[in-house]
Each structure stands twice: as structure tokens, then as C-alpha cells.
Design a protein around this motif. Sequence first.
Motif, PDB file in Angstrom:
ATOM      1  N   HIS A  17       0.663  -1.016  -0.143  1.00 15.06           N
ATOM      2  CA  HIS A  17      -0.378  -0.208   0.039  1.00 15.06           C
ATOM      3  C   HIS A  17       0.986   1.258   0.598  1.00 15.06           C
ATOM      4  O   HIS A  17       0.828   2.569  -0.676  1.00 15.06           O
ATOM      5  N   CYS A  35     -10.378  -2.852   1.394  1.00 18.25           N
ATOM      6  CA  CYS A  35      -8.975  -3.760   1.252  1.00 18.25           C
ATOM      7  C   CYS A  35      -9.339  -5.288   1.825  1.00 18.25           C
ATOM      8  O   CYS A  35      -8.344  -6.174   1.727  1.00 18.25           O
ATOM      9  N   MET A  56     -12.697   6.041 -11.122  1.00 21.38           N
ATOM     10  CA  MET A  56     -12.312   6.556  -9.094  1.00 21.38           C
ATOM     11  C   MET A  56     -13.493   7.267  -8.779  1.00 21.38           C
ATOM     12  O   MET A  56     -13.912   6.449  -7.081  1.00 21.38           O
ATOM     13  N   ILE A  80      -9.059   7.036  -2.120  1.00 19.61           N
ATOM     14  CA  ILE A  80      -7.473   7.973  -1.608  1.00 19.61           C
ATOM     15  C   ILE A  80      -7.865   9.350  -1.774  1.00 19.61           C
ATOM     16  O   ILE A  80      -6.849   9.503  -1.102  1.00 19.61           O
ATOM     17  N   ASP A 108     -14.755  -0.889  -9.876  1.00 25.20           N
ATOM     18  CA  ASP A 108     -14.123  -1.252  -9.233  1.00 25.20           C
ATOM     19  C   ASP A 108     -12.823  -1.968 -10.021  1.00 25.20           C
ATOM     20  O   ASP A 108     -11.425  -2.251 -10.266  1.00 25.20           O
ATOM     21  N   LEU A 158      -5.482   0.747 -12.731  1.00 30.33           N
ATOM     22  CA  LEU A 158      -4.259   0.779 -11.906  1.00 30.33           C
ATOM     23  C   LEU A 158      -3.014  -0.033 -12.313  1.00 30.33           C
ATOM     24  O   LEU A 158      -2.371   0.674 -12.151  1.00 30.33           O
ATOM     25  N   SER A 164     -11.462   1.496   1.869  1.00 29.64           N
ATOM     26  CA  SER A 164     -10.927   0.652   0.247  1.00 29.64           C
ATOM     27  C   SER A 164     -10.867  -0.494  -0.055  1.00 29.64           C
ATOM     28  O   SER A 164     -10.965  -0.985  -0.737  1.00 29.64           O
ATOM     29  N   TYR A 210     -11.512   3.361  -5.535  1.00 27.22           N
ATOM     30  CA  TYR A 210     -10.675   4.003  -4.884  1.00 27.22           C
ATOM     31  C   TYR A 210     -11.301   5.319  -5.096  1.00 27.22           C
ATOM     32  O   TYR A 210     -10.231   6.564  -4.877  1.00 27.22           O
TER      33      TYR A 210
END
Length: 608
Positions: free
Chosen positions: A82, A286, A244, A252, A174, A181, A284, A249
Motif C-alpha cells: 500500500h 482492502c 475512481m 484515496i 472496481d 491501476l 477502500s 478507490y
Amino acid sequence: MAGSPWYFDPFVIPFTLGVVWLFGAILWKWGKWFVKLPQEDKALVRHNFFSAKSLKATKEVLLECLIHRKIWKTNPMLGFMHMSLALGWFLLIVVGKLETSTYIHDAVNPPHVHVFFRYFFPEEPASYVRHFNYALLMDCLLIFVLCGVALAWGKRVYSRMMGMRRTTKHTPFDRIALASLWLIFPLRYLAESVTCGVHDSGSFFTGGTGDMLASVVPMGMLSAMEYPAWWAYSIVLGLFFVSMPYSRYMHIFTEIPLIFLRTYKVQSKPEGSSFDHFQIQACSRCGICLDPCPIASDLNINHIQAAYFLRDRRYGHLTSQVADTCLMCGRCAEACPVGIDQGTLRLSSRVGFARQSSLYDAPRYEFLASAPDRSEGEGRVGFFAGCMTQLTPGVMRSMEKIFAAAGVDVWWADKNGGVCCGRPMRLSGNLPAAEKMQQYNTELFRRHGITTLVTGCPICYKSFTQEYKELKNMGIRVLHHTQYIAELIAGGRLKTSVVQSSYVYHDPCELRGIYAEPRYVLSHVATLTNAESLKKDRVHCCGGSLANLTLDTAAQTRIGATVVRNLTATGAETIVTSCPQCKKSLQRAAGNDRVRVADIAEVVAEAV
């Protein structure tokens, strides 16, 4: 055209449009959310903006948005992945801007110039290299970012190398953003390398790759590859920026105002507010919250976890089944590197669904205003049993013995029946009912003039300390019975003997934060063993949480069975907990008489 004084070429259009779209969407979203903040939250922002708290928030932004400090603590390799993507990209922008300004002696230039610097300035003059070797530094930063990209690819293939058994499922946006990305920096590397090969320039990484390409690819073919490579790089950048705001994302940028607002003490509310948008879109996804969830690990239900709850709420797809299927044990919130208040967000969603029900009606509880006072006894110390302790009479009898042994005069708030603390109704989303119960109990405590309120139930303790704001103003100290018993022992008022037995302690979810006191108490009555998998930062829910509104008894028992296995693996003869609900759940999960489950009050009473 390269070298044009306007530093423009048609291939920069996808990138430029993406940047305009991204920042337009961000300003629109942030603007709406800020405008709709409650007045008290806006006052907090105004009061704290020009204060030391803003400096503190700025430091937090650097540590969490760029360094990803909390993710490093979860898993160093995951933290490096990350950080290399976030910090590496940020430094590429900053150093690239300095490089461009140094070379063209103009601090103001279009953003695409430094992004596509190698195309517009393929050869650095000697004076520029002597000034500072930016090409070397930019190559090092590019390698740094590409390491993160490689790890991201590896994580998707084999997540366990990052300490994760599960990774999140993605929405279509996503996937578009993720694919873009993953391609951005490899395509940048390719474009810069081809340009360096054509012009015999660059530093060790892109220049070296360019030399290698020039040695194996005819120069005419290499020159033909240059322009398409820059187009490809620009297109994936633009595609990433456009996707985004509609993908995970968005975190961010959204995490930045969230950190500032949280530092200013803005909080989510059970009834909801526009601050929730900052929290929801700062997620996020994650996946760090997935593995700690007992519903995932023990029941293999993998669509209700915090990441998916926030995703569904963000896109307006949330169902009551997802909102209600949660133990609210807090493990996901503890694991979350962004610090999102999962519990309150889950609660406000339940409130929204409850408002659609005919049972969401405050007048139904007006009778509580005239409910009889069934309390008994006199004393400045009050004991509130709560519903679950009422259903676990052994805890009540043990507390009577402990109070008597310590010579404490007690006022029993609900020994003969009373009104619930209100937390179960609150957890179901029925705030009016919870508030009516709160009003009744607050007036009851005021009328009897107690100064210390002890409860045998963590659910009640959490309710009294978090929702009953007036108790502090009334000078009433709220303690869980583990805390009060610890005070009695430490003060020499309660004498105990050590029994010849070994105990293992289970931390109730609702008693999170009270860790030392129960262990202090147990150290005075028996030998205490430790369960490695259930240490302070790995509290595992018993499965019987009142916050769960959907799981049946069989599912709850399967979760509890995991806890029992981990606890009995220590060889302890007795499982001790300090929650009547946990006691019942663990007894049910044990399923036989070979494992004894007891409340801490019961084992202390035996040792008095």
C-alpha cells in the motif's frame, strides 16, 4: 508535438479529461456532504480549523494515507504494498513537478507536462543533469511503485502471503479501476523506456531498458512503438480517474477530510448524518476486516462483512438482512486501518429500516413513566442486574454474597424486576423505545441518590457509559462488576482464598477495553491460564450477541464452539467470563458437563 512551446499533443486528452472529471466529482460530493452536516458538526469544523488539531490531522494524513502505518502493523508486506503505491505515486508527482519546473523554469505549467515529461523532453541537456539527476530519482521511484504493483498482482493470486485468507469481491467499476491501476505504471515504464531507446537517453532503469530494446528491435519499429505507448499510458490514466469516484478507490481522497473531521471530534450518530458519507466512501474495501469476522470464519457467510455492508450502503443496495446479520463484536472496527465507526453506521442503517416498521413508535412506551419502582435496599452503591443477569440467578446470588462479605450497603435497582437498560432496543434500531427506558432508569437512579452504579452485565455497562449522558452530570460512577470487585480486593475490603483449580478467561465483546481488572481478580482466586487466540486484541464473540438479529441458535452455537475449543485447549478446568449472555452461549456450545462455564462473580463468591 514533442518540443512544442505549448507542450501539447492529442494523446494527453484522455488524461486531461480524466483529471477534470475526477476533481469535479470530488468537489461535488464533498460540497454536498459538507453543506448537509448538522450545525453542531459545522461549528466543530469552524472552531478547530485554525488550531493545533489541523496540524495533528495533517500528520495523521501523512502517516495513514501515504505511509499506511496501521496496515504495516497488520502485515509488513501488505503495508509495503500500500505504501509503495500511495507514497511512490505521490513522490512521482512531486518530484516530476520539480523536474519540469527546473527544466522549463516555470512553476506554473499544465499538469500533463510533468506526467508525460519524458515524451516532451526526451533528452536532458548537460546543464540540467549537472543541476540534479532527476532521471535517476524518477527511475528509483518508478521501481518503488512497480514493486507495489507486483505485490498487488501477487495478492490477488495468493492472498495468504499477505496474511489474508479472503479478499474482497469487486463491483464492475472496481474492476475497471483496478485493471487500470495495474496497467498505469507498467505502461509508463514501457513508454519511457521506448522513448529512451529511441533517443538514447534516460537513467539506469528506463534508459537501460531502452538500450536493451534498441539492441533487439529495429529503430524504425521502435520509433513506431513510441507514440502508441504514450497513448496507452494516457488512456489508462484517464480511465482510472473517471472510474475512481464510483469505485472503492474514492477512498484515496475521501480519507483525507475524514481524518480532519474525526480530529475535530465530528462523529457518526445513530440517527445518521451526512458525515456518514465520508466514512462510507473512505472504505477502500482492502479486505482486512474480512478474516476477523466470526460469521465468515465459523459460518462461511461472506457477504455481510463490514466491507460489503459499506459497499451496499454506498450504492443504495443495502438490505435489512445484511444490516441485521452482525454480532457487532467490534473485531472488524479494530482491524480497520481507516478507523471507520462500523458499529454506529450499522446502527443508523438499522434505524432507517426500523422507521419503516409500525413498531417504531415512542408513544407505545409512555407507560414506562408510571412504571412501579420495584427496587429495594438502601445505600450509595446501586446494583443494576439487567435482563440477562435476571435470567442468570447464580450471578445475582454471588454478588449478594460478595457485597455482604465486603460490608457494602447496596441499593438493588431491579432485584424484583425492572426496566431494561434499552440497549437491545437500540441495537434493533428502535431508538424511541430505548430513550424511554433510558429516561425511566435515569430518574430512578436520581430518586435514590446513588453515587456508584455497578452492573453485572456488559451490555448494561456499555449502555450506561455510552448512552446515559446524564449519569456523569449527576456524579454517578458506572462500573462493571469486574471493576468493582477488583477495587474491593485492592482496597482490602474483600478477602479471598486461592482455590486449587485452573481458570481460563473469556473477554466479552461488550466489555472491550476492560482487560486488566478481571485478570487481577482471578489472580487472587485461582491459577489463570492464557488462550493465545483470545488475547486482548483478538476477542472472539461467543455467538450469542444481542446485536445479531438474524442468526438462529444453531449458527450461534457453532461460533461459540470455536471459542470453547480455543479456551479448553489451554487445559483449564473452568471457563470464566463476565457476561451472563456469554455464560449461557458458552455453556450451550460446550454441550456436555465436562467443561464448566462460570461468571467471574460466581468463582469469586466461592473463594470468599
